[in-house]
Design a protein around this motif. Structure first.
Motif, PDB file in Angstrom:
ATOM      1  N   GLY A  54     -16.285  19.375  22.825  1.00 66.92           N
ATOM      2  CA  GLY A  54     -14.821  19.380  22.879  1.00 66.92           C
ATOM      3  C   GLY A  54     -14.199  18.048  22.543  1.00 66.92           C
ATOM      4  O   GLY A  54     -13.014  17.971  22.210  1.00 66.92           O
ATOM      5  N   PHE A  55     -14.961  16.972  22.640  1.00 67.33           N
ATOM      6  CA  PHE A  55     -14.408  15.656  22.366  1.00 67.33           C
ATOM      7  C   PHE A  55     -14.578  15.237  20.911  1.00 67.33           C
ATOM      8  O   PHE A  55     -14.210  14.126  20.534  1.00 67.33           O
ATOM      9  CB  PHE A  55     -15.036  14.613  23.301  1.00 67.33           C
ATOM     10  N   TYR A  67     -20.135   6.411  22.299  1.00 71.30           N
ATOM     11  CA  TYR A  67     -20.460   5.547  23.430  1.00 71.30           C
ATOM     12  C   TYR A  67     -21.794   5.979  24.015  1.00 71.30           C
ATOM     13  O   TYR A  67     -22.306   7.056  23.705  1.00 71.30           O
ATOM     14  CB  TYR A  67     -19.370   5.650  24.508  1.00 71.30           C
ATOM     15  N   ILE A  78     -14.665   9.546  26.663  1.00 69.29           N
ATOM     16  CA  ILE A  78     -14.260   8.256  27.205  1.00 69.29           C
ATOM     17  C   ILE A  78     -13.228   8.506  28.298  1.00 69.29           C
ATOM     18  O   ILE A  78     -12.370   9.370  28.180  1.00 69.29           O
ATOM     19  CB  ILE A  78     -13.676   7.335  26.108  1.00 69.29           C
ATOM     20  N   ASP A  85      -2.822   9.540  36.034  1.00 72.37           N
ATOM     21  CA  ASP A  85      -2.717  10.777  35.245  1.00 72.37           C
ATOM     22  C   ASP A  85      -1.602  11.699  35.730  1.00 72.37           C
ATOM     23  O   ASP A  85      -1.786  12.893  35.922  1.00 72.37           O
ATOM     24  CB  ASP A  85      -4.057  11.517  35.264  1.00 72.37           C
ATOM     25  N   GLY A  86      -0.447  11.118  35.946  1.00 75.02           N
ATOM     26  CA  GLY A  86       0.711  11.924  36.323  1.00 75.02           C
ATOM     27  C   GLY A  86       0.893  12.092  37.818  1.00 75.02           C
ATOM     28  O   GLY A  86       1.972  12.437  38.274  1.00 75.02           O
TER      29      GLY A  86
ATOM     30  N   PRO B 131      -6.982  18.430  18.543  1.00 72.86           N
ATOM     31  CA  PRO B 131      -8.186  19.119  18.110  1.00 72.86           C
ATOM     32  C   PRO B 131      -9.345  18.963  19.079  1.00 72.86           C
ATOM     33  O   PRO B 131     -10.394  19.546  18.880  1.00 72.86           O
ATOM     34  CB  PRO B 131      -8.501  18.440  16.769  1.00 72.86           C
ATOM     35  N   GLN B 132      -9.162  18.162  20.109  1.00 74.43           N
ATOM     36  CA  GLN B 132     -10.274  17.842  20.997  1.00 74.43           C
ATOM     37  C   GLN B 132      -9.768  17.620  22.420  1.00 74.43           C
ATOM     38  O   GLN B 132      -8.580  17.384  22.642  1.00 74.43           O
ATOM     39  CB  GLN B 132     -10.946  16.554  20.525  1.00 74.43           C
ATOM     40  N   ASN B 133     -10.668  17.683  23.369  1.00 74.47           N
ATOM     41  CA  ASN B 133     -10.365  17.195  24.705  1.00 74.47           C
ATOM     42  C   ASN B 133     -10.133  15.695  24.583  1.00 74.47           C
ATOM     43  O   ASN B 133     -10.850  15.022  23.843  1.00 74.47           O
ATOM     44  CB  ASN B 133     -11.537  17.430  25.647  1.00 74.47           C
ATOM     45  N   ALA B 134      -9.183  15.172  25.314  1.00 76.99           N
ATOM     46  CA  ALA B 134      -8.870  13.761  25.070  1.00 76.99           C
ATOM     47  C   ALA B 134      -8.115  13.131  26.226  1.00 76.99           C
ATOM     48  O   ALA B 134      -7.405  13.797  26.972  1.00 76.99           O
ATOM     49  CB  ALA B 134      -8.036  13.618  23.793  1.00 76.99           C
ATOM     50  N   LEU B 135      -8.320  11.829  26.338  1.00 72.52           N
ATOM     51  CA  LEU B 135      -7.389  10.986  27.065  1.00 72.52           C
ATOM     52  C   LEU B 135      -6.343  10.560  26.036  1.00 72.52           C
ATOM     53  O   LEU B 135      -6.698   9.986  25.014  1.00 72.52           O
ATOM     54  CB  LEU B 135      -8.114   9.765  27.635  1.00 72.52           C
ATOM     55  N   GLU B 137      -2.711   8.595  24.964  1.00 72.77           N
ATOM     56  CA  GLU B 137      -1.691   7.598  25.270  1.00 72.77           C
ATOM     57  C   GLU B 137      -0.397   8.044  24.602  1.00 72.77           C
ATOM     58  O   GLU B 137      -0.380   8.312  23.399  1.00 72.77           O
ATOM     59  CB  GLU B 137      -2.097   6.230  24.728  1.00 72.77           C
ATOM     60  N   LYS B 187       3.048  16.563  37.850  1.00 73.31           N
ATOM     61  CA  LYS B 187       2.480  15.374  37.218  1.00 73.31           C
ATOM     62  C   LYS B 187       3.514  14.750  36.284  1.00 73.31           C
ATOM     63  O   LYS B 187       3.908  15.357  35.288  1.00 73.31           O
ATOM     64  CB  LYS B 187       1.197  15.743  36.460  1.00 73.31           C
ATOM     65  N   VAL B 188       3.950  13.570  36.620  1.00 71.77           N
ATOM     66  CA  VAL B 188       5.047  12.906  35.919  1.00 71.77           C
ATOM     67  C   VAL B 188       4.497  11.684  35.178  1.00 71.77           C
ATOM     68  O   VAL B 188       3.741  10.900  35.745  1.00 71.77           O
ATOM     69  CB  VAL B 188       6.133  12.442  36.911  1.00 71.77           C
ATOM     70  N   TYR B 189       4.904  11.532  33.935  1.00 73.82           N
ATOM     71  CA  TYR B 189       4.356  10.465  33.090  1.00 73.82           C
ATOM     72  C   TYR B 189       5.489   9.636  32.467  1.00 73.82           C
ATOM     73  O   TYR B 189       6.618  10.099  32.327  1.00 73.82           O
ATOM     74  CB  TYR B 189       3.545  11.064  31.941  1.00 73.82           C
ATOM     75  N   TYR B 214      -0.435   8.058  30.346  1.00 75.42           N
ATOM     76  CA  TYR B 214      -1.815   8.395  29.978  1.00 75.42           C
ATOM     77  C   TYR B 214      -2.208   9.689  30.662  1.00 75.42           C
ATOM     78  O   TYR B 214      -2.121   9.795  31.886  1.00 75.42           O
ATOM     79  CB  TYR B 214      -2.779   7.277  30.393  1.00 75.42           C
ATOM     80  N   GLY B 215      -2.639  10.662  29.885  1.00 76.05           N
ATOM     81  CA  GLY B 215      -3.021  11.947  30.454  1.00 76.05           C
ATOM     82  C   GLY B 215      -4.307  12.464  29.846  1.00 76.05           C
ATOM     83  O   GLY B 215      -4.602  12.206  28.675  1.00 76.05           O
ATOM     84  N   SER B 216      -5.067  13.193  30.633  1.00 73.59           N
ATOM     85  CA  SER B 216      -6.274  13.853  30.124  1.00 73.59           C
ATOM     86  C   SER B 216      -5.917  15.299  29.801  1.00 73.59           C
ATOM     87  O   SER B 216      -5.441  16.027  30.675  1.00 73.59           O
ATOM     88  CB  SER B 216      -7.386  13.805  31.165  1.00 73.59           C
ATOM     89  N   GLN B 219      -8.459  20.426  24.590  1.00 75.50           N
ATOM     90  CA  GLN B 219      -8.167  20.811  23.206  1.00 75.50           C
ATOM     91  C   GLN B 219      -7.145  21.944  23.197  1.00 75.50           C
ATOM     92  O   GLN B 219      -7.180  22.820  24.051  1.00 75.50           O
ATOM     93  CB  GLN B 219      -9.480  21.288  22.586  1.00 75.50           C
ATOM     94  N   TYR B 254      -6.829   8.186  23.006  1.00 79.83           N
ATOM     95  CA  TYR B 254      -7.128   6.836  23.482  1.00 79.83           C
ATOM     96  C   TYR B 254      -8.634   6.643  23.612  1.00 79.83           C
ATOM     97  O   TYR B 254      -9.148   6.319  24.670  1.00 79.83           O
ATOM     98  CB  TYR B 254      -6.418   6.602  24.802  1.00 79.83           C
ATOM     99  N   ASN B 255      -9.344   6.850  22.508  1.00 80.04           N
ATOM    100  CA  ASN B 255     -10.784   6.639  22.567  1.00 80.04           C
ATOM    101  C   ASN B 255     -11.157   5.359  21.843  1.00 80.04           C
ATOM    102  O   ASN B 255     -12.280   5.157  21.530  1.00 80.04           O
ATOM    103  CB  ASN B 255     -11.535   7.849  21.979  1.00 80.04           C
TER     104      ASN B 255
END
Lengths: 249, 255
Positions: A54-55, A67, A78, A85-86, B131-135, B137, B187-189, B214-216, B219, B254-255
């Motif tokens: 998924g990443f 990594y 990462i 996170d909110g 397109p992906q799981n992500a952290l 920004e 969840k507030v950003y 910053y949020g996780s 996808q 943010y990778n």
């Protein structure tokens, strides 16, 4: 194809015997445990491709930083060292969430508190990225009286590293300040009761801090100032939602 | 045949299920390179074969392609951006003016009339696809313009009552773009807040505010939902236009 087949056969094979010089693929004299010797060959890991992981977002001309985790396993995932996170990172009651200037005492119009501290232990030298947003409300006193006078209040936040001593030369990081001022209706009705908003305003700071291997303490400070004369001020931090983000490089 | 014998001699092959160990008889992954100083050498990525991306002086970061191949090519390297012009960054969106300016340049107005002391309005919802799981920004900059008379209007009216107002901005992440549910609303950003007070002849025009969050995220197709908020005293009028002039929004993986 023949070569691949032969290699595959052995990879799936049976025999186990130790070797010390390493494995070469298109390389007769391996100089590492695994040594790929061709000018164009690389390593493909299907478990990390865009179909299986998924990443890995795939897409044309897109690549993704690689990594290793604590085991040395390759990974594309990462994450931050700390990320609210909110969610609400701080609340007033669980930190030193207020700072008060009383109209008595040393007449410097300034007070500072260590709001909270964040311990951090690292086993190598790192660069720490730090970002925060801290909610602020400004009152005259702890009864939450609205300020109404002719004096601006400055509210400042910053971090220091390690030393519990705060003096004028202590290195500060991620400094941020906001001013608050209210003197409602003074031009038209000087006797009008205090009537204004008190918050939330935010200090938001960002910085990079080099840290050496070992245990460190990040100290988060908040200060209020009202000019050289003490003007009653009560600042409440973290009454609203707040955020913090730490990442190690 | 000679080469195959060579492989036979050098590969440390294990009687386990489709796993290969080098320097270990107990591989923990499909390929497990053991040894306290062991590593992998890939000559195709060395400074001779990749002299542009591996200059032989400083370490070169390694990336993974969509098919799982290791490469030194950063994202966008073959799309004309060229070395040095594009850092190894993945931007999902980069919107130079994400809040419509409106007919009078007031953007989206949060209206806080005399009957209320606080007001909250949605400013804009910005869809994006990851397109992906992500952290991720998220960075944004907005303009605000303030008035004590109704906005939107051709001109703003400056405050003259010296009564403090506060202005706040933030966003939520609407996962799957299906409306904000309770969990998403918790969840507030990107929090930002200002205070402002003035007597007559105070400043007019746009001020810039900015925020970062910053949020996780998984996808999929999501959206950022921005809100503006104002607080004032009793019986005060406060109209704040968010995003009436140039603003921007960037989402970076943010990778």
């Amino acid at each position: 194809m023949g070569k691949t087949l032969i290699l595959s056969c052995f990879l799936w094979g049976i025999i186990c015997f130790g070797q010390t010089s390493g494995v070469g693929i298109n390389e007769l004299v391996p100089e590492q445990a695994l040594h790929l010797g061709s000018q164009t060959g690389t390593i493909r890991v299907d478990g990390l491709n865009s179909t299986n992981n998924g990443f890995n977002g795939g897409e044309v001309d897109r690549t993704y930083p690689l990594y290793v985790d604590a085991n040395g396993d390759l990974t594309l995932d990462i994450s931050a060292y700390q990320n609210s996170d909110g969610d609400d990172a701080f609340d007033t009651a669980s930190i030193n969430g207020t700072v008060t200037i009383l109209p008595v005492g040393l007449d410097d119009g300034y007070e500072v508190v260590e709001i909270t501290s964040i311990p951090i232990t690292i086993d190598r030298d790192v660069m720490l990225e730090l970002k925060y947003s801290l909610s602020i409300e400004v009152f005259q006193d702890n009864a939450l009286t609205i300020i109404k006078d002719a004096y601006a209040r400055n509210v400042t936040n910053y971090f220091t590293v390690d030393t519990p001593v705060l003096n004028s030369t202590t290195r500060r990081y991620a400094q941020s300040s906001k001013c608050y001022f209210n003197r409602n209706d003074a031009g038209t009705d000087a006797s009008a009761a205090p009537n204004a908003a008190t918050g939330f305003i935010y200090n938001s700071g960002t910085t990079y801090i080099p840290l050496t291997a070992g245990t460190h303490t990040l100290r988060f400070y908040g200060s209020a100032s009202s000019g050289t004369s003490n003007r009653s001020t009560f600042v409440r931090f973290a009454g609203g939602p707040d955020a913090i983000f730490l990442r190690l490089y | 045949m000679k080469k195959s014998i060579y492989y036979l001699l050098l590969l440390t092959v294990i009687p386990s299920m489709a796993q290969v160990g080098i320097g270990t008889s107990n591989p923990q992954q499909e390929l497990h390179v053991a040894g306290t100083t062991s590593t992998i050498r890939i000559e195709s990525l060395n400074s001779i074969n990749e002299p542009v991306l591996n200059d032989g002086v400083k370490l070169a970061p390694v990336y993974m392609m969509g098919n799982g191949d290791l490469t030194l090519e950063p994202p966008g390297f073959n799309s004309g951006a060229g070395l040095g012009n594009l850092e190894p960054l993945n931007f999902l969106i980069n919107v130079p003016n994400f809040v419509p300016n409106g007919p009078y340049g007031d953007g989206t107005v949060v209206q806080n009339d005399t009957s209320i002391t606080s007001a909250t309005s949605q400013l804009v919802s910005v869809p994006f696809s990851s397109p992906q799981n992500a952290l991720i920004e998220v960075r944004y900059v907005l303009t605000i313009d303030l008035s004590d008379q109704f906005l939107p209007a051709p001109a703003a009216s400056t405050f003259s009552d010296i009564s403090a107002r506060t202005i706040r901005c933030y966003f939520y992440i609407d996962l799957n773009n299906d409306g904000l549910d309770a969990a998403e609303l918790s969840k507030v950003y990107g929090l930002h807040g200002e205070a402002y007070a003035s007597y007559a002849q105070g400043s007019v025009g746009y001020a810039f505010i900015h925020g970062v969050g910053y949020g996780s995220i998984p996808q999929g197709n999501h959206s950022l939902v921005f809100f503006g908020e104002t607080v004032d005293g009793a019986n005060r009028e406060t109209y704040v236009g968010f995003g009436g002039s140039s603003d921007y929004l960037k989402i970076r993986i943010y990778n």
